[in-house]
Write a protein that holds these residues in place. Structure first.
Motif, short mmCIF file in Angstrom:
data_model
loop_
_atom_site.label_atom_id
_atom_site.label_comp_id
_atom_site.label_asym_id
_atom_site.label_seq_id
_atom_site.Cartn_x
_atom_site.Cartn_y
_atom_site.Cartn_z
N LYS A 11 14.19 -21.75 -10.60
CA LYS A 11 15.15 -21.91 -11.70
C LYS A 11 16.50 -22.34 -11.14
O LYS A 11 16.95 -21.83 -10.12
N LEU A 12 17.09 -23.29 -11.83
CA LEU A 12 18.45 -23.68 -11.48
C LEU A 12 19.30 -23.59 -12.74
O LEU A 12 19.08 -24.32 -13.71
N VAL A 51 14.12 -17.71 -19.89
CA VAL A 51 12.71 -17.75 -19.47
C VAL A 51 12.58 -17.24 -18.03
O VAL A 51 13.37 -17.60 -17.16
N LYS A 52 11.60 -16.37 -17.81
CA LYS A 52 11.30 -15.89 -16.46
C LYS A 52 9.85 -16.17 -16.19
O LYS A 52 9.00 -15.78 -16.98
N LEU A 53 9.55 -16.83 -15.08
CA LEU A 53 8.15 -17.04 -14.73
C LEU A 53 7.78 -16.12 -13.57
O LEU A 53 8.64 -15.77 -12.75
N THR A 54 6.53 -15.76 -13.50
CA THR A 54 6.07 -14.91 -12.41
C THR A 54 6.31 -15.62 -11.08
O THR A 54 6.00 -16.80 -10.95
N GLY A 55 6.89 -14.93 -10.14
CA GLY A 55 7.11 -15.52 -8.82
C GLY A 55 8.28 -16.48 -8.77
O GLY A 55 8.44 -17.23 -7.81
N GLU A 68 7.99 -26.05 -11.85
CA GLU A 68 6.87 -25.57 -11.05
C GLU A 68 6.06 -26.80 -10.67
O GLU A 68 5.79 -27.67 -11.51
N VAL A 69 5.70 -26.89 -9.38
CA VAL A 69 4.91 -28.04 -8.93
C VAL A 69 3.64 -27.50 -8.30
O VAL A 69 3.69 -26.70 -7.37
#
Ligand code: FES
Ligand code: FES
Lengths: 158, 764
Positions: free
Chosen positions: B286-287, B35-39, B218-219
């Protein structure tokens, strides 16, 4: 640096860094995340892809090593119309995976085996596949699937 | 439950192909690592080189100044968070605070634009430690004056999974203790005809899920969203509500496919750390741990078990006593429950009148132990099933016959206050004995063993689900059960398809997103088929009831004139499919019907355990007297599963579990030298490979429909592991006459034992 190679039958031209492994290039830069990375020390085979038809661990192969070569990943195995390769189909039919994390590497290693030896005995399969670990299945259904796929491939060549 | 006895299944009890098949063979199956999220930014973790040390100072300013670095996290910059988590004992800081308790513990994290920048920045974090004396074994940890790992007192977590209190934080290194007794063991041992007493060891093992721990967090103003490889998203959510002091509705856990769990991904792992990184970085983070780091995250409890078991002159087991010391590592994680479970499971599948078991889980400066497939049972079954064979040998009985005469009977209340036994071990034993040709003579250097185990499944009945029937007759099931490979996303739609009478193909699963899918306590302890399965069955039936009422409405008939048939209803001549019922009810070919179910500790599930997990395994091994090398030649399993919703998947669980058990029996062990884990990589930690697989494998299922799950199903998937280490030890004894009580039975151990035996033979 600029890197050119054939990927799943299509030419690729891409910028990469000298330190990039093939797995990093595929997963991070080419969005081909079907190739999985687990041990990172060439023990488990999860990251197996075919380079020039031979299985290699993409976790430790530097990307530039594949320049001008032919690379096949799990994404390149099914036919363009979606028909699965007989090995893929056999893996489904014989429940040869559970979590599926080892599966792309497993299927590509099996393909290399069957390309080299179309009619492997159980011993041949076990010997050839020993570099691929599966933690879920206890291997038995994988051996069965590979031998069934060999049968199907033989039939289709008739 | 008469309908539970239905027999003409059209989807259930069939080995339908896996729902995730195509995705998994084409590389399209999505795991968190994909999974890749923007930013999205990337975190890497700095780990402690010491087993036990005070953190005198920590300075990340040089790292923070590195190119690409966005944020860093240390134990002294967590203001605003409650950094301690743990569902049983809140002893675990999300990153080390003031001290480190094991070598490999996260001390700091760096977030950067890419992984390499984060990794390279780690060496610019300056940490000064003051070493403390480490304690590495339960024995050391319990010595007078031993340094304490945890100084604080802890409250018992509400979700710890058992009723007793927790022991952690009472001024000793005892993390948990559990005591079980009935009858009068002293009196029973005094009058016994024969007694065997010995000490057994089960090693620290690493589950090696091939996908190492990974999470993306994401927070933002909506709260905390985490993609994780967690088995139990709802349990992780619970921990995060306290870390961030947010309501449940603002913590969202999403779990796509999980690359193997085997217990190692149960409960909270790296999620608080990565969420804290995201909170610092104000970016999705991401970790992705490496396998080496995963090995520094969780392992199984190793266990030293002293045990004695007694028989009367008829060969009936009359007493068992054990004292178990489990090495729990630096943090409690799920070990308090493992401790409780090991205690219960130590009794074994036998009806024994006098029992006393005392178990202690001890904190040490090693990698924290937690759940691992089998969950305490594997640890104590190494002792229990070895001892059964030793006892049989002592009284001159065949160990298989000895088991047959002592195992708990169907419906027997062999364990006070618990559910009566819902399996049939005699049948399981017979099946396996036949499969490995127990009665036939052994060839030279070969030995056989049959073993069994029973677990009071740790499956607490709290599960809910929603079955949505759409106007075209297709169905979506909202389920919190994660797909770890066990096949939950195949058997869940099988059950709904069966109940609703619709094609399997038309039933789809929406899974494991705590913001969308209803609550399911966990995916572990072999619970999903039994609890989620029953929930899906009941929710489907609730949808059917509603649709029958709707049919009465659209047909203008009384409700009792409507008869439910496969895939729809009938009323006189009129037949309507579900699609027609819904479309006609709403007046449009759209809309849906929502069936719900809540499972709780009542009715069929009032009595715990909700099922006894049991299986029987048999092996034949060959022993190479020259090298001490053992090979498993034959394996047979009998999974006592009530009813297999999908037989191929159920068998797959048994062989997978048995193979893991074989690994522990033969070679798997995490090895410490001082406070350092010395084989913390797949180069050095050996797991079973193709060449280890037995050539003769027989997998069988026992389907007596005696479980409380759908159609009489119950859980499987752990039990075939539990008896394997003892099986291997027993088979080696059978083959070569040497008794080895420490797993794994490495060639060296076997070779030494054989050499000693020879030396003794010469002396005599
Ligand atoms: S990840 Fe490449 S061999 Fe294991
Ligand atoms: S299917 Fe899970 S590791 Fe092979």
């Amino acid at each position: 640096m600029r890197l050119c190679f054939q990927l799943n039958g299509r030419p690729v031209e891409i910028e990469c860094e000298a330190a990039d492994t093939l797995a990093e290039l595929l997963r991070n830069h080419l969005n081909l995340t079907g190739t999985k990375v687990s041990c990172e020390v060439q023990v488990c085979g999860a990251c197996t892809v075919l380079v020039g038809g031979l299985p290699v661990s993409s976790c430790t192969l530097l990307a530039y090593e594949v320049r001008d070569k032919n690379v096949v990943t799990i994404e390149g195995l099914a036919q363009p119309d979606g028909t699965l390769h007989p090995i893929q189909q056999a893996f489904i039919d014989d429940f040869a995976f559970q979590c599926g994390f080892c599966t792309p590497g497993m299927i590509l290693a099996a393909k290399a085996l069957l390309d080299e030896n179309p009619k492997p005995s159980e011993d041949d399969v076990i010997h050839y596949m020993d570099g691929n670990i599966c933690r879920c299945t206890g291997y038995v259904p994988i051996v069965r699937a590979i031998q069934k796929a060999a049968e199907t491939l033989k039939e289709s060549k008739k | 439950m008469s309908e539970q006895k239905k027999t003409d299944f059209h989807v259930v009890n069939h080995s339908v192909p896996r729902r995730d098949g195509r995705a998994k063979v084409t590389g399209k199956a999505l795991y968190v690592g994909d999974v890749k999220l923007t930013g999205m930014a990337y975190a890497r973790v700095l780990r402690s080189p010491y087993g036990h040390a005070k953190i005198v100072s920590i300075d990340a300013s040089r790292a923070a100044a590195r190119p690409g670095v966005i944020a860093f996290l240390t134990g002294d910059n967590l203001g605003g968070l409650n950094p301690y988590y743990g569902h049983a004992v809140k002893d675990h800081p999300l990153v080390a605070i003031e001290k480190v308790r094991y070598a490999g513990e996260p001390v700091a994290a760096v977030v950067a634009e890419d992984e390499r920048a984060a990794f390279e920045a780690l060496e610019f974090i300056d940490v000064r430690y003051e070493e403390l004396k480490p304690v590495l074994t339960p024995k050391e940890a319990l010595e007078k004056g031993a340094p304490l790992l945890h100084e604080r007192k802890f409250e018992a977590g509400a979700l710890r999974g058992f009723e007793g209190d927790v022991t952690a934080g009472r001024g000793t290194n005892i993390c948990q203790e559990a005591h079980l007794r009935w009858g009068d063991v002293e009196a029973a041992f005094a009058k016994a005809a024969a007694v065997v007493e010995a000490e057994y060891y089960f090693p620290m093992a690493y589950a090696y899920a091939m996908e190492p721990y990974v999470a993306i967090a994401e927070v933002n103003e909506n709260g905390v969203t985490i993609y994780s490889s967690a088995q139990h998203p709802f349990m992780v959510r619970h921990d995060l509500t306290t870390v961030f002091n947010l309501p449940v509705s603002q913590i969202r856990l999403i779990v796509p496919f999980v690359g193997g769990g085997y217990g190692s991904k149960s409960y909270t792992k790296i999620e608080p750390l990565v969420a804290a990184c995201a909170w610092k970085a104000k970016r999705p983070v991401k970790l992705q741990l490496s396998v080496e780091e995963a090995m520094l995250t969780t392992r199984s409890d190793d266990a030293l078990t002293w045990m004695r078991t007694a028989v009367d002159s008829n060969g009936k087991i009359i007493a068992r006593q054990a004292k178990i010391y489990m090495n729990t590592g630096a943090y409690a994680e799920n070990s308090p429950l493992v401790c409780e479970k090991a205690t219960n499971r130590c009794v074994g599948p036998y009806a024994i009148a006098n029992v006393q078991i005392d178990t202690y889980s001890i904190y040490t400066n090693t990698v924290p132990a937690s759940s691992y497939r089998g969950f305490g049972c594997a640890q104590v079954t190494m002792a229990g099933e070895s001892q059964i064979d030793e006892l049989a040998a002592k009284i001159g009985k065949d160990p298989y016959e000895f088991r047959l005469m002592n195992v708990a009977h169907p419906s027997e209340e062999f364990f006070p206050k618990m559910r009566a036994f819902d399996g049939n071990l005699k049948q399981d034993l017979e099946i396996v004995a036949q499969a490995i040709h127990w009665k036939e003579p052994r060839s030279k250097g070969r030995g056989r063993s049959i073993g069994c185990s029973v677990s009071d499944a740790g499956a607490y009945p709290l599960t809910s689900t929603v079955v949505r029937v759409h106007a075209d007759g297709s169905v979506s099931i909202m389920t919190g059960s994660t797909e770890l490979g066990q096949g939950s996303h195949t058997i869940i739609p099988q059950i709904a398809a069966e109940e609703l009478g619709v094609p399997f193909e038309n039933v789809r699963v929406v899974a494991s997103d705590t913001a969308i899918t209803p609550y399911d306590r966990s995916t572990g302890a072999s619970r999903t088929t039994t609890l989620m399965g029953r929930a899906v069955l009941e929710a489907s039936r609730e949808a059917i009831e509603q649709m029958a009422r709707m049919a009465a409405d659209v047909l203008k008939r009384a409700a009792d004139e409507i008869e439910v048939i496969k895939g729809g209803v009938q009323c006189g001549e009129a037949r309507l499919t579900w699609s027609e019922v819904i479309s006609r009810y709403y007046g449009l070919p759209d809309g849906e019907v929502i069936g719900r179910a809540y499972i709780r500790k009542s009715g069929d599930f009032a009595k715990l355990p909700v099922f006894w997990e049991t299986a029987c395994t048999g092996v034949e091994v060959s022993v190479d007297e020259e090298t001490g090398r053992i090979r498993m030649e034959k394996l047979a399993t009998a999974g006592d599963v009530g009813l297999a919703i999908n037989p191929a998947l159920a068998e797959g669980q048994d062989i997978g579990a048995a193979t893991m058990g074989m690994g522990i029996g033969l070679f798997e062990e995490l090895v410490y030298e001082g406070s350092q884990l010395v084989n913390g990589s797949l180069l050095d930690y050996r797991v079973p490979r193709f060449s280890d697989l037995p050539r003769d494998v027989k997998l069988q299922l026992v389907e007596n429909r005696d479980g409380v799950g759908p159609y009489g199903a119950k859980g499987g998937g752990e039990a075939a592991l539990n008896s394997m280490p003892a099986n291997i030890a027993n088979a080696v004894y059978d083959a070569a006459g040497v008794r080895i009580r420490q797993a794994p039975l490495t060639p060296e151990k076997v070779w030494r034992a054989l050499k000693e035996k020879k030396a003794e033979g010469r002396k005599q």
